[in-house]
Write an enzyme that holds these catalytic residues in place. Structure first.
Site, PDB file in Angstrom:
ATOM      1  N   LEU A   1       0.887  -1.145   0.000  1.00 20.59           N
ATOM      2  CA  LEU A   1       0.000   0.000   0.000  1.00 20.59           C
ATOM      3  C   LEU A   1       0.931   1.202   0.000  1.00 20.59           C
ATOM      4  CD1 LEU A   1      -3.019   0.673   0.086  1.00 20.59           C
ATOM      5  CD2 LEU A   1      -2.891   0.631   2.571  1.00 20.59           C
ATOM      6  N   ASP A   2       0.766   2.074  -0.977  1.00 17.84           N
ATOM      7  CA  ASP A   2       1.678   3.212  -1.131  1.00 17.84           C
ATOM      8  C   ASP A   2       1.789   4.025   0.149  1.00 17.84           C
ATOM      9  OD1 ASP A   2       2.103   2.636  -3.848  1.00 17.84           O
ATOM     10  OD2 ASP A   2       0.331   3.783  -4.431  1.00 17.84           O
ATOM     11  N   ARG A   3       2.910   4.676   0.313  1.00 23.55           N
ATOM     12  CA  ARG A   3       3.172   5.502   1.493  1.00 23.55           C
ATOM     13  C   ARG A   3       2.059   6.519   1.722  1.00 23.55           C
ATOM     14  NH1 ARG A   3       4.175  10.448   1.813  1.00 23.55           N
ATOM     15  NH2 ARG A   3       4.805  10.629  -0.353  1.00 23.55           N
TER      16      ARG A   3
ATOM     17  N   SER B   1      -1.024   6.350   0.800  1.00 20.74           N
ATOM     18  CA  SER B   1      -2.345   5.736   0.923  1.00 20.74           C
ATOM     19  C   SER B   1      -2.463   5.160   2.326  1.00 20.74           C
ATOM     20  CB  SER B   1      -2.526   4.631  -0.114  1.00 20.74           C
ATOM     21  OG  SER B   1      -2.458   5.163  -1.419  1.00 20.74           O
TER      22      SER B   1
END
Length: 175
Positions: free
Chosen positions: A39-41, A43
Protein backbone atom coordinates in the site's frame (compact mmCIF):
# COMPACT_ATOMS: atom_id res chain seq x y z
CA UNK A 1 -1.07 -16.38 11.16
CA UNK A 2 -2.99 -13.63 9.40
CA UNK A 3 -3.08 -10.04 10.66
CA UNK A 4 -5.22 -7.09 9.59
CA UNK A 5 -3.38 -3.79 10.07
CA UNK A 6 -4.66 -0.25 9.54
CA UNK A 7 -1.70 1.39 7.83
CA UNK A 8 -1.67 5.12 8.49
CA UNK A 9 -0.78 7.60 5.79
CA UNK A 10 2.97 8.29 5.43
CA UNK A 11 3.89 4.82 6.70
CA UNK A 12 5.78 2.36 4.51
CA UNK A 13 4.51 -1.19 3.81
CA UNK A 14 7.85 -2.61 4.96
CA UNK A 15 9.35 -3.11 8.39
CA UNK A 16 12.40 -0.89 7.97
CA UNK A 17 12.21 2.89 8.12
CA UNK A 18 13.42 4.77 5.07
CA UNK A 19 14.52 8.36 5.42
CA UNK A 20 11.80 10.30 7.18
CA UNK A 21 9.15 7.63 6.52
CA UNK A 22 8.47 5.09 9.29
CA UNK A 23 8.07 1.40 8.59
CA UNK A 24 5.88 -1.24 10.20
CA UNK A 25 8.34 -2.07 12.99
CA UNK A 26 6.94 0.81 15.08
CA UNK A 27 3.51 -0.79 15.54
CA UNK A 28 4.23 -3.84 17.75
CA UNK A 29 3.39 -6.40 15.10
CA UNK A 30 4.41 -10.02 15.79
CA UNK A 31 7.75 -11.20 14.41
CA UNK A 32 7.97 -13.33 11.30
CA UNK A 33 5.07 -11.74 9.40
CA UNK A 34 5.35 -10.00 6.05
CA UNK A 35 3.00 -7.78 4.09
CA UNK A 36 0.82 -9.59 1.58
CA UNK A 37 0.95 -6.89 -1.06
CA UNK A 38 1.77 -3.23 -0.71
CA UNK A 39 0.00 0.00 0.00
CA UNK A 40 1.68 3.21 -1.13
CA UNK A 41 3.17 5.50 1.49
CA UNK A 42 0.58 8.19 0.79
CA UNK A 43 -2.35 5.74 0.92
CA UNK A 44 -3.92 4.35 4.06
CA UNK A 45 -6.06 1.46 5.10
CA UNK A 46 -6.07 -2.31 5.22
CA UNK A 47 -2.77 -4.14 4.93
CA UNK A 48 -2.76 -7.91 5.50
CA UNK A 49 0.34 -9.54 6.96
CA UNK A 50 1.10 -13.23 7.25
CA UNK A 51 3.84 -15.72 8.04
CA UNK A 52 2.45 -18.20 5.48
CA UNK A 53 3.99 -17.95 1.99
CA UNK A 54 1.10 -19.78 0.29
CA UNK A 55 -1.45 -17.52 1.93
CA UNK A 56 0.61 -14.48 0.95
CA UNK A 57 0.61 -15.64 -2.69
CA UNK A 58 -3.15 -16.25 -2.60
CA UNK A 59 -3.87 -12.79 -1.16
CA UNK A 60 -1.66 -11.04 -3.71
CA UNK A 61 -3.04 -12.97 -6.69
CA UNK A 62 -4.65 -10.87 -9.37
CA UNK A 63 -8.08 -12.39 -8.73
CA UNK A 64 -8.45 -11.13 -5.16
CA UNK A 65 -10.91 -8.24 -4.93
CA UNK A 66 -9.65 -5.09 -3.23
CA UNK A 67 -12.07 -2.27 -2.37
CA UNK A 68 -10.96 1.33 -2.00
CA UNK A 69 -12.62 4.56 -0.93
CA UNK A 70 -11.18 7.41 -2.99
CA UNK A 71 -11.72 11.07 -2.24
CA UNK A 72 -11.30 12.79 -5.56
CA UNK A 73 -11.10 16.37 -6.75
CA UNK A 74 -14.13 17.32 -8.81
CA UNK A 75 -17.66 16.09 -9.31
CA UNK A 76 -18.08 12.49 -10.42
CA UNK A 77 -19.85 12.18 -13.77
CA UNK A 78 -21.70 9.23 -15.25
CA UNK A 79 -19.09 9.19 -18.04
CA UNK A 80 -16.23 8.85 -15.53
CA UNK A 81 -18.04 6.01 -13.73
CA UNK A 82 -18.71 4.25 -17.03
CA UNK A 83 -15.06 4.55 -18.11
CA UNK A 84 -13.78 3.17 -14.81
CA UNK A 85 -16.33 0.34 -14.93
CA UNK A 86 -15.22 -0.58 -18.45
CA UNK A 87 -11.47 -0.30 -17.83
CA UNK A 88 -9.18 2.58 -18.77
CA UNK A 89 -6.04 2.68 -20.91
CA UNK A 90 -2.99 3.46 -18.77
CA UNK A 91 0.62 3.56 -19.94
CA UNK A 92 1.07 -0.07 -18.83
CA UNK A 93 -2.10 -1.30 -20.55
CA UNK A 94 -5.86 -1.33 -20.16
CA UNK A 95 -7.10 -2.02 -16.65
CA UNK A 96 -9.59 -4.73 -15.92
CA UNK A 97 -13.13 -3.46 -15.41
CA UNK A 98 -13.77 -2.08 -11.93
CA UNK A 99 -16.89 -2.12 -9.83
CA UNK A 100 -17.34 1.57 -9.12
CA UNK A 101 -19.93 3.91 -7.67
CA UNK A 102 -20.15 7.40 -6.27
CA UNK A 103 -20.68 7.39 -2.51
CA UNK A 104 -21.29 9.67 0.45
CA UNK A 105 -18.18 10.35 2.53
CA UNK A 106 -17.37 7.08 4.31
CA UNK A 107 -17.07 6.65 8.06
CA UNK A 108 -13.28 6.53 8.23
CA UNK A 109 -11.01 8.17 10.81
CA UNK A 110 -9.73 11.66 10.02
CA UNK A 111 -6.47 11.67 8.09
CA UNK A 112 -3.27 13.04 9.59
CA UNK A 113 -2.43 15.38 7.95
CA UNK A 114 -5.94 16.31 6.76
CA UNK A 115 -6.77 16.72 3.09
CA UNK A 116 -6.44 20.37 2.12
CA UNK A 117 -9.87 21.94 1.75
CA UNK A 118 -10.41 24.29 -1.19
CA UNK A 119 -13.55 26.44 -1.30
CA UNK A 120 -13.52 26.74 -5.08
CA UNK A 121 -12.88 23.08 -5.93
CA UNK A 122 -15.50 20.48 -5.00
CA UNK A 123 -14.55 16.96 -4.00
CA UNK A 124 -16.39 13.65 -4.20
CA UNK A 125 -15.98 10.08 -3.00
CA UNK A 126 -15.84 6.88 -5.05
CA UNK A 127 -15.94 3.26 -4.04
CA UNK A 128 -13.85 1.13 -6.40
CA UNK A 129 -13.27 -2.60 -6.37
CA UNK A 130 -10.46 -3.91 -8.54
CA UNK A 131 -8.99 -7.37 -9.09
CA UNK A 132 -5.45 -6.44 -10.02
CA UNK A 133 -2.76 -4.49 -8.24
CA UNK A 134 -0.63 -2.35 -10.51
CA UNK A 135 1.57 0.39 -9.08
CA UNK A 136 -0.62 3.31 -7.93
CA UNK A 137 -3.42 1.87 -10.05
CA UNK A 138 -6.47 3.45 -8.41
CA UNK A 139 -4.82 6.88 -8.35
CA UNK A 140 -3.87 6.57 -12.03
CA UNK A 141 -7.35 5.35 -13.00
CA UNK A 142 -9.02 8.28 -11.24
CA UNK A 143 -6.61 10.79 -12.78
CA UNK A 144 -7.25 9.28 -16.23
CA UNK A 145 -10.94 10.18 -15.99
CA UNK A 146 -10.21 13.70 -14.70
CA UNK A 147 -10.67 13.00 -10.99
CA UNK A 148 -7.31 13.41 -9.21
CA UNK A 149 -7.19 11.40 -6.00
CA UNK A 150 -6.89 13.43 -2.79
CA UNK A 151 -7.19 10.55 -0.31
CA UNK A 152 -7.13 6.80 -0.83
CA UNK A 153 -8.28 4.30 1.79
CA UNK A 154 -8.17 0.54 1.12
CA UNK A 155 -11.22 -0.80 2.92
CA UNK A 156 -11.36 -4.47 1.94
CA UNK A 157 -9.14 -7.29 0.67
CA UNK A 158 -11.18 -10.37 -0.18
CA UNK A 159 -13.42 -11.04 2.83
CA UNK A 160 -11.36 -8.95 5.27
CA UNK A 161 -12.21 -5.33 6.09
CA UNK A 162 -10.80 -2.40 8.01
CA UNK A 163 -13.96 -2.27 10.16
CA UNK A 164 -13.19 -1.34 13.76
CA UNK A 165 -9.44 -0.75 13.31
CA UNK A 166 -8.01 2.65 14.21
CA UNK A 167 -4.96 3.91 12.29
CA UNK A 168 -1.90 2.02 13.54
CA UNK A 169 -3.97 -0.75 15.19
CA UNK A 170 -3.96 -4.43 14.21
CA UNK A 171 -5.80 -7.65 14.99
CA UNK A 172 -5.15 -11.30 14.32
CA UNK A 173 -7.66 -12.92 11.98
CA UNK A 174 -8.57 -16.54 12.73
CA UNK A 175 -7.65 -18.88 9.88
Amino acid sequence: MLIAFHKPMNTLSQFTDEGKWPGLSRFGLPGGVYAAGRLDRDSEGLLLLTDDGRLQAKITSSGTAKTYFAQVEGVVSDAALAALAKGVALKDGVTRPAQVSAMDPPDVPPRDPPVRFRKTVPDSWLQLTIREGRNRQVRRMCAHVGLPCLRLVRWRIGAHTLEGLAPGAWREIPL
